[in-house]
Scaffold this motif. Structure first.
Motif, PDB file in Angstrom:
ATOM      1  N   GLU A 141       8.827 -56.650 -51.657  1.00 22.84           N
ATOM      2  CA  GLU A 141      10.173 -57.217 -51.547  1.00 22.84           C
ATOM      3  C   GLU A 141      10.227 -58.342 -50.512  1.00 22.84           C
ATOM      4  OE1 GLU A 141      12.990 -54.056 -50.865  1.00 22.84           O
ATOM      5  OE2 GLU A 141      14.671 -55.455 -51.131  1.00 22.84           O
ATOM      6  N   GLN A 198       6.206 -50.941 -51.195  1.00 29.04           N
ATOM      7  CA  GLN A 198       7.384 -51.441 -51.892  1.00 29.04           C
ATOM      8  C   GLN A 198       8.109 -52.501 -51.066  1.00 29.04           C
ATOM      9  OE1 GLN A 198       7.689 -51.062 -55.044  1.00 29.04           O
ATOM     10  NE2 GLN A 198       9.297 -52.591 -54.773  1.00 29.04           N
ATOM     11  N   GLU A 239       4.844 -61.803 -57.627  1.00 26.16           N
ATOM     12  CA  GLU A 239       4.598 -60.357 -57.542  1.00 26.16           C
ATOM     13  C   GLU A 239       3.148 -59.976 -57.878  1.00 26.16           C
ATOM     14  OE1 GLU A 239       7.725 -57.804 -58.687  1.00 26.16           O
ATOM     15  OE2 GLU A 239       6.439 -56.030 -58.721  1.00 26.16           O
TER      16      GLU A 239
END
Ligand code: ADP
Ligand code: ADP
Ligand code: ZN
Length: 214
Positions: free
Chosen positions: A122, A118, A165
Motif C-alpha cells: 500500500e 500488505q 504492484e
C-alpha cells in the motif's frame, strides 16, 4: 554518527533518512537515488543498471560497492553519514565493514525498519516523488498540499516505474531472500536497532532518535 537503514521496500527508509540527516547534519546516501539519477541522465552506469531496477532485481554487487566506497571517503562524510538502501547483500555489508576498518572507524548503528507485507504494498503503490528535489509523498498517508506538486520546491510529482504492484511484490521477495539475512549479520555485531515502521512518520522518527540517543 555512521548509520545504515535496513528494511523492505516501502518501509519508510527514505522518509526517515531525510529527518535523521537533518538532525545529525550528515549526508544522506541513497544508492537507489544514485541509480535513478544516472538513469534519468542516461549515463553509462544508468544504461547498465536500468533493466535491474525495472525488473525489481538487485543491481550486481560489483556495480554498487565501488560507488559506496568512493562516496564514504568524501570530505562531507568525515563526521558521519547515513546509508539508505545499502548494504542489501552480505557481500555489500562485508565490503562496507572492511572499508570502514581501513579508515579506522565503524558503523554506530544499523536501523532496521520492519512492516508487514500488505502495508508495504500500500505504501509503495501510493508513493510519489518530486522530479526536481526527490522529496517523497504518499497519495493517502502523506499528500502534498496541492495535488501533484511538491510542497518544498513546486516541482512535479511522479510515480516510480518500479512502484507497480507486480514489481513491488518481486522486490519484497528479493528483499526476503537477499537482504533480510543482514538483520542477523548486524544483530551478531550488536548494533542492530529494530523500529516498528507501522506507526506515524513522527512516531517512527521518535523511536529511532530514542534508540540512538539512549
Ligand atoms: P526502496 O526504497 O523501495 O527500497 P531503493 O530506491 O532503495 O528502493 O532501490 C531501488 C532499486 O535500486 C532496487 O530495487 C535495486 O534495483 C536498486 N538498488 C538500490 N540500492 C541497491 C543496492 N545496495 N544493491 C543492489 N541494488 C540496489
Ligand atoms: P522506502 O525508502 O523504505 O522504500 P519511503 O520512505 O519512500 O520508503 O516510504 C514509502 C511510502 O510510504 C512513501 O509514499 C511515504 O510517503 C510513505 N510513508 C513513509 N513513512 C510512512 C509512515 N510512517 N506512515 C505512512 N506512510 C509513510
Ligand atoms: Zn521538490
Amino acid at each position: 554518527m555512521r548509520l545504515i537503514l535496513l528494511g523492505p521496500p516501502g518501509a519508510g527508509k527514505g522518509t526517515q533518512a531525510s529527518a535523521i540527516v537533518k538532525r545529525y547534519n550528515i549526508p544522506h546516501i541513497s544508492t537507489g537515488d544514485i541509480f535513478r539519477m544516472n538513469i534519468k541522465e542516461n549515463t553509462p552506469l544508468g544504461k547498465e543498471v536500468k533493466h535491474y531496477l525495472d525488473a525489481g532485481l538487485l543491481v550486481p554487487d560489483e556495480l554498487v560497492v565501488d560507488i559506496v566506497k568512493d562516496r564514504i571517503k568524501k570530505s562531507d562524510c568525515k563526521n558521519g553519514f547515513l546509508l539508505d538502501g545499502y548494504p542489501r547483500t552480505i557481500k555489500q555489508a562485508e565490503v562496507l565493514d572492511e572499508e570502514l576498518a581501513k579508515m579506522g572507524t565503524k558503523l554506530d548503528a544499523a536501523i532496521n525498519i520492519f512492516l508487514d507485507t500488505q502495508l508495504l504494498i500500500e505504501r509503495a503503490v501510493g508513493r510519489r516523488l518530486c522530479k526536481n528535489c526527490g522529496a517523497t509523498y504518499h497519495i493517502k498517508f502523506h499528500p502534498p498540499k496541492q495535488q501533484g506538486i511538491c510542497d518544498k520546491c513546486g516541482g512535479e510529482l511522479y510515480q516510480r516505474d518500479d512502484d507497480k504492484e507486480e514489481t513491488i511484490k518481486k522486490r519484497i521477495e528479493v528483499y526476503i531472500n537477499q537482504t533480510k539475512p543482514l538483520i542477523e549479520y548486524y544483530k551478531n555485531r550488536e548494533i542492530l536497532v529494530n523500529i516498528d515502521g507501522s506507526q506515524s512518520i513522527e512516531n517512527t522518527f521518535d523511536q529511532i532518535i530514542n534508540a540512538l540517543e539512549k
